[in-house]
Write a protein that holds these residues in place. Structure first.
Motif, PDB file in Angstrom:
ATOM      1  N   GLU A 197      48.682  40.786  45.371  1.00  0.00           N
ATOM      2  CA  GLU A 197      47.299  40.185  46.124  1.00  0.00           C
ATOM      3  C   GLU A 197      45.999  40.170  45.250  1.00  0.00           C
ATOM      4  OE1 GLU A 197      49.534  42.244  47.466  1.00  0.00           O
ATOM      5  OE2 GLU A 197      48.710  43.715  48.540  1.00  0.00           O
ATOM      6  N   ASP A 198      46.222  41.328  44.083  1.00  0.00           N
ATOM      7  CA  ASP A 198      44.969  41.589  43.512  1.00  0.00           C
ATOM      8  C   ASP A 198      44.771  40.334  42.468  1.00  0.00           C
ATOM      9  OD1 ASP A 198      45.938  45.123  43.239  1.00  0.00           O
ATOM     10  OD2 ASP A 198      44.840  44.054  44.453  1.00  0.00           O
ATOM     11  N   SER A 199      45.725  39.647  42.104  1.00  0.00           N
ATOM     12  CA  SER A 199      45.494  38.368  41.475  1.00  0.00           C
ATOM     13  C   SER A 199      44.317  37.607  41.693  1.00  0.00           C
ATOM     14  CB  SER A 199      46.970  37.635  41.171  1.00  0.00           C
ATOM     15  OG  SER A 199      47.920  38.131  40.658  1.00  0.00           O
ATOM     16  N   ALA A 200      43.427  37.606  40.964  1.00  0.00           N
ATOM     17  CA  ALA A 200      42.132  36.820  41.112  1.00  0.00           C
ATOM     18  C   ALA A 200      41.092  36.584  39.866  1.00  0.00           C
ATOM     19  CB  ALA A 200      41.652  37.356  42.276  1.00  0.00           C
ATOM     20  N   VAL A 201      40.279  35.728  40.115  1.00  0.00           N
ATOM     21  CA  VAL A 201      39.173  36.079  38.800  1.00  0.00           C
ATOM     22  C   VAL A 201      38.173  37.064  39.341  1.00  0.00           C
ATOM     23  CG1 VAL A 201      37.208  34.781  37.748  1.00  0.00           C
ATOM     24  CG2 VAL A 201      39.356  33.556  38.096  1.00  0.00           C
ATOM     25  N   TYR A 202      37.805  37.946  38.514  1.00  0.00           N
ATOM     26  CA  TYR A 202      36.732  39.096  38.930  1.00  0.00           C
ATOM     27  C   TYR A 202      35.489  38.697  38.086  1.00  0.00           C
ATOM     28  CZ  TYR A 202      40.324  41.523  41.168  1.00  0.00           C
ATOM     29  OH  TYR A 202      41.572  41.719  42.077  1.00  0.00           O
TER      30      TYR A 202
END
Lengths: 113, 117
Positions: free
Chosen positions: A85-90
């Motif tokens: 669930e940490d998969s994302a664009v930062y």
């Protein structure tokens, strides 16, 4: 530099691995933000620095997330024991001071497999 | 707490025509700023236009203008003479103007705009 620089642009991490994302703000910018942007969503606030002081970390989703800006310039966002669930664009953004235009970097796309 | 709502997930417009993107927000603050940001496929957020809540005059920036209705808490973006390079995600954002307390952008969920040749 001419703009906000983030590295790496892409990061693939195995679940459970620790990652560190770097942000180089525009020189002289006092304010620095980190945002998390899930696919197809708007950016969500994570944390805010004024110089080296972390004034707001209310958006950090768990104690696995940690951010620092020790000398008031470069900032690092660290995620421990990554999960899918940490998969994302930062996204990182900086502004000269409060209530002036914020300039965004191109983000780091984190994929946790 | 403040919220920003963009009710149009996707829109399309013919090149050279005009399109309006909608945004509503909710706040009890009297001093705040509103923004439209553009995010092309490169992912870099680019400021399109900014409006101070205390200003009655609608902001304009070349082909981009806003319709700011403070009482209705509405902040729409009009793009005139649309160009292919306008194709992007557009985000509406809110920021408190108070110099104390919370300082952050609150973004909507975005509108994907496609300009058709």
């Amino acid at each position: 530099g001419a703009g906000v620089s983030q590295s790496p642009r892409y990061k693939v991490a195995k679940r459970g691995q620790d990652v560190a994302l770097r942000c180089d703000p525009i020189s002289g910018h006092v304010s620095l933000f980190w945002y998390q942007q899930a696919l197809g969503q708007g950016p969500e606030f994570l944390t805010y620095f004024q110089n080296e002081a972390q004034l707001d970390k209310s958006g950090l989703p768990s104690d696995r997330f940690f951010a620092e800006r020790p000398e008031g310039s470069v900032s690092t966002l660290k995620i421990q024991r990554t999960q899918q669930e940490d998969s994302a664009v930062y996204l990182c953004a900086s502004s000269l001071r409060r209530n002036t235009e914020a300039f965004f970097g191109q983000g780091t796309r984190l994929t946790v497999v | 707490a403040q919220t920003v709502t963009q009710s149009q997930p996707e829109m399309s417009v013919q090149e050279a025509e005009t399109v309006t993107l909608s945004c509503t927000y909710d706040t009890s603050e009297s001093n705040y700023y509103l923004f439209w940001y553009k995010q092309p496929p490169s992912r870099q957020m680019i400021l399109v236009i900014r409006q101070e809540a205390y200003k009655q005059q609608n902001a304009t920036e070349n082909r981009f203008s806003v319709n700011f209705q403070k009482a209705a808490k509405s902040f729409s973006l009009k793009i005139s003479d649309s160009q292919l390079g306008d194709t992007a995600m557009y985000f509406c954002a809110f920021m408190r103007g108070d110099l104390s307390g919370t300082y952050k952008y609150i973004f909507g969920t975005g509108t994907r705009l496609k300009v058709l040749a």
